[in-house]
Design a protein around this motif. Structure first.
Motif, PDB file in Angstrom:
ATOM      1  N   GLN A  60      -6.557  -7.963 -14.470  1.00  0.00           N
ATOM      2  CA  GLN A  60      -5.260  -7.662 -15.071  1.00  0.00           C
ATOM      3  C   GLN A  60      -4.669  -6.376 -14.483  1.00  0.00           C
ATOM      4  O   GLN A  60      -3.453  -6.271 -14.321  1.00  0.00           O
ATOM      5  N   LEU A  61      -5.524  -5.406 -14.185  1.00  0.00           N
ATOM      6  CA  LEU A  61      -5.030  -4.188 -13.556  1.00  0.00           C
ATOM      7  C   LEU A  61      -4.445  -4.483 -12.181  1.00  0.00           C
ATOM      8  O   LEU A  61      -3.368  -3.989 -11.837  1.00  0.00           O
ATOM      9  N   SER A  62      -5.147  -5.304 -11.406  1.00  0.00           N
ATOM     10  CA  SER A  62      -4.657  -5.605 -10.056  1.00  0.00           C
ATOM     11  C   SER A  62      -3.379  -6.432 -10.097  1.00  0.00           C
ATOM     12  O   SER A  62      -2.433  -6.149  -9.361  1.00  0.00           O
ATOM     13  N   VAL A  63      -3.334  -7.456 -10.959  1.00  0.00           N
ATOM     14  CA  VAL A  63      -2.100  -8.246 -11.035  1.00  0.00           C
ATOM     15  C   VAL A  63      -0.970  -7.386 -11.591  1.00  0.00           C
ATOM     16  O   VAL A  63       0.189  -7.561 -11.208  1.00  0.00           O
ATOM     17  N   GLY A  64      -1.287  -6.433 -12.456  1.00  0.00           N
ATOM     18  CA  GLY A  64      -0.274  -5.523 -12.978  1.00  0.00           C
ATOM     19  C   GLY A  64       0.403  -4.712 -11.877  1.00  0.00           C
ATOM     20  O   GLY A  64       1.602  -4.441 -11.947  1.00  0.00           O
ATOM     21  N   LEU A  65      -0.360  -4.351 -10.866  1.00  0.00           N
ATOM     22  CA  LEU A  65       0.221  -3.633  -9.729  1.00  0.00           C
ATOM     23  C   LEU A  65       1.220  -4.513  -8.984  1.00  0.00           C
ATOM     24  O   LEU A  65       2.317  -4.065  -8.620  1.00  0.00           O
ATOM     25  N   PHE A  66       0.863  -5.773  -8.759  1.00  0.00           N
ATOM     26  CA  PHE A  66       1.765  -6.697  -8.072  1.00  0.00           C
ATOM     27  C   PHE A  66       3.001  -7.010  -8.922  1.00  0.00           C
ATOM     28  O   PHE A  66       4.110  -7.126  -8.400  1.00  0.00           O
ATOM     29  N   LEU A  67       2.787  -7.148 -10.231  1.00  0.00           N
ATOM     30  CA  LEU A  67       3.909  -7.407 -11.133  1.00  0.00           C
ATOM     31  C   LEU A  67       4.869  -6.215 -11.161  1.00  0.00           C
ATOM     32  O   LEU A  67       6.090  -6.392 -11.177  1.00  0.00           O
ATOM     33  N   PHE A  93       4.838   4.313 -13.800  1.00  0.00           N
ATOM     34  CA  PHE A  93       4.411   3.043 -13.207  1.00  0.00           C
ATOM     35  C   PHE A  93       2.921   2.814 -13.457  1.00  0.00           C
ATOM     36  O   PHE A  93       2.511   1.754 -13.939  1.00  0.00           O
ATOM     37  N   TYR A  94       2.099   3.806 -13.148  1.00  0.00           N
ATOM     38  CA  TYR A  94       0.652   3.656 -13.318  1.00  0.00           C
ATOM     39  C   TYR A  94       0.240   3.657 -14.789  1.00  0.00           C
ATOM     40  O   TYR A  94      -0.696   2.956 -15.168  1.00  0.00           O
ATOM     41  N   LEU A  95       0.942   4.400 -15.602  1.00  0.00           N
ATOM     42  CA  LEU A  95       0.648   4.408 -17.032  1.00  0.00           C
ATOM     43  C   LEU A  95       0.878   3.015 -17.631  1.00  0.00           C
ATOM     44  O   LEU A  95       0.026   2.491 -18.349  1.00  0.00           O
ATOM     45  N   PHE A  96       2.032   2.422 -17.325  1.00  0.00           N
ATOM     46  CA  PHE A  96       2.312   1.075 -17.819  1.00  0.00           C
ATOM     47  C   PHE A  96       1.311   0.059 -17.268  1.00  0.00           C
ATOM     48  O   PHE A  96       0.893  -0.860 -17.974  1.00  0.00           O
ATOM     49  N   ILE A 109       0.846  -1.208   0.000  1.00  0.00           N
ATOM     50  CA  ILE A 109       0.000   0.000   0.000  1.00  0.00           C
ATOM     51  C   ILE A 109       0.875   1.250   0.000  1.00  0.00           C
ATOM     52  O   ILE A 109       0.612   2.205  -0.734  1.00  0.00           O
ATOM     53  N   SER A 110       1.911   1.251   0.806  1.00  0.00           N
ATOM     54  CA  SER A 110       2.831   2.394   0.853  1.00  0.00           C
ATOM     55  C   SER A 110       3.478   2.615  -0.518  1.00  0.00           C
ATOM     56  O   SER A 110       3.578   3.757  -0.989  1.00  0.00           O
ATOM     57  N   PHE A 111       3.891   1.533  -1.173  1.00  0.00           N
ATOM     58  CA  PHE A 111       4.480   1.632  -2.507  1.00  0.00           C
ATOM     59  C   PHE A 111       3.462   2.184  -3.497  1.00  0.00           C
ATOM     60  O   PHE A 111       3.784   3.047  -4.306  1.00  0.00           O
ATOM     61  N   LEU A 112       2.234   1.682  -3.447  1.00  0.00           N
ATOM     62  CA  LEU A 112       1.213   2.114  -4.405  1.00  0.00           C
ATOM     63  C   LEU A 112       0.797   3.570  -4.188  1.00  0.00           C
ATOM     64  O   LEU A 112       0.396   4.243  -5.131  1.00  0.00           O
ATOM     65  N   LYS A 113       0.904   4.057  -2.960  1.00  0.00           N
ATOM     66  CA  LYS A 113       0.612   5.468  -2.702  1.00  0.00           C
ATOM     67  C   LYS A 113       1.670   6.376  -3.312  1.00  0.00           C
ATOM     68  O   LYS A 113       1.366   7.489  -3.746  1.00  0.00           O
ATOM     69  N   ASN A 114       2.900   5.892  -3.322  1.00  0.00           N
ATOM     70  CA  ASN A 114       4.012   6.692  -3.839  1.00  0.00           C
ATOM     71  C   ASN A 114       5.057   5.758  -4.460  1.00  0.00           C
ATOM     72  O   ASN A 114       6.065   5.453  -3.831  1.00  0.00           O
ATOM     73  N   PRO A 115       4.802   5.300  -5.696  1.00  0.00           N
ATOM     74  CA  PRO A 115       5.750   4.374  -6.322  1.00  0.00           C
ATOM     75  C   PRO A 115       7.123   5.018  -6.546  1.00  0.00           C
ATOM     76  O   PRO A 115       7.221   6.075  -7.157  1.00  0.00           O
ATOM     77  N   ILE A 116       8.122   4.383  -5.980  1.00  0.00           N
ATOM     78  CA  ILE A 116       9.508   4.818  -6.140  1.00  0.00           C
ATOM     79  C   ILE A 116      10.308   3.602  -6.592  1.00  0.00           C
ATOM     80  O   ILE A 116      10.124   2.499  -6.072  1.00  0.00           O
ATOM     81  N   TYR A 117      11.192   3.810  -7.543  1.00  0.00           N
ATOM     82  CA  TYR A 117      12.027   2.715  -8.017  1.00  0.00           C
ATOM     83  C   TYR A 117      13.141   2.494  -7.003  1.00  0.00           C
ATOM     84  O   TYR A 117      14.158   3.181  -7.010  1.00  0.00           O
ATOM     85  N   GLN A 118      12.885   1.551  -6.101  1.00  0.00           N
ATOM     86  CA  GLN A 118      13.857   1.250  -5.060  1.00  0.00           C
ATOM     87  C   GLN A 118      13.934  -0.261  -4.906  1.00  0.00           C
ATOM     88  O   GLN A 118      12.989  -0.896  -4.421  1.00  0.00           O
ATOM     89  N   GLU A 119      15.058  -0.825  -5.332  1.00  0.00           N
ATOM     90  CA  GLU A 119      15.228  -2.263  -5.240  1.00  0.00           C
ATOM     91  C   GLU A 119      15.372  -2.686  -3.794  1.00  0.00           C
ATOM     92  O   GLU A 119      15.926  -1.957  -2.974  1.00  0.00           O
TER      93      GLU A 119
END
Length: 185
Positions: A140-147, A108-111, A6-16
């Motif tokens: 597909q939208l929801s699994v796309g978020l997890f992917l 992230f959200y566009l893709f 949830i924290s990632f989805l609120k503010n997606p940051i590319y952090q490995e």
């Protein structure tokens, strides 16, 4: 885990994720697969109730045509290997080019949206399908978020593996039934 997603989805940051431990990563992988399947099941139940509840005709799904035209083994290969590799390369691979961009969240959200709505092509497009498209592609939208999450945290191969196993679990029973049916004839 849920809070992290949830924290990632609120503010997606590319952090490995710095933890390289395979057991740790596999645990996260299984949890993401569980959540993806759970959400897909919920959206599947909602979508299945649309037809009888509102007298809608969603029509034939592309998987039906695919099963009629190709062998079950090719369907399995296409769904579990080819589609995950190609789709992950197209829809999550390019994220790396935006990892230091202030617009990574938008990318992230566009893709994710393009990935999800790309799957509307699985349906025979008409006005009803177009209007219902957000619900029809919700799995597909929801699994796309997890992917996207696992791609950012662990890398592209993990996203491909998650996508492949997800498809195997969803498509596998149909392939087994088709194989079983063909052996009875």
């Amino acid at each position: 885990m849920v809070k992290e997603i949830i924290s990632f989805l609120k503010n997606p940051i590319y952090q490995e994720d710095e933890k390289q431990n395979f057991k740790y990563r596999l645990t996260i992988f299984w949890k993401l697969l569980f959540f993806a399947l759970l959400l897909s099941f919920v959206f599947g139940v909602i979508n299945a109730s649309l037809e009888p509840l509102f007298g809608l005709d969603i029509g034939k799904h592309a998987i039906d045509d695919f099963m009629e035209q190709y062998s079950p083994w090719f369907l399995l290969l296409a769904a579990v290997v080819l589609a995950p590799v190609i789709e992950e390369l197209l829809f999550r691979g390019p994220m790396v080019f935006f990892k230091n961009s202030p617009y990574f969240g938008v990318v992230f959200y566009l893709f994710t949206l393009v990935f999800g709505f790309y799957h509307i092509t699985n349906f025979e497009i008409n006005t009803q399908i177009f209007l219902l498209s957000p619900l029809l592609v919700a799995p597909q939208l929801s699994v796309g978020l997890f992917l996207g999450f696992i791609r950012v945290r662990f890398g592209l191969l993990w996203a491909m593996a998650l996508h492949g196993l997800y498809n195997l679990i969803l498509i596998g029973p149909f392939v087994v039934l088709q194989l079983f049916d063909s052996t009875l004839e």
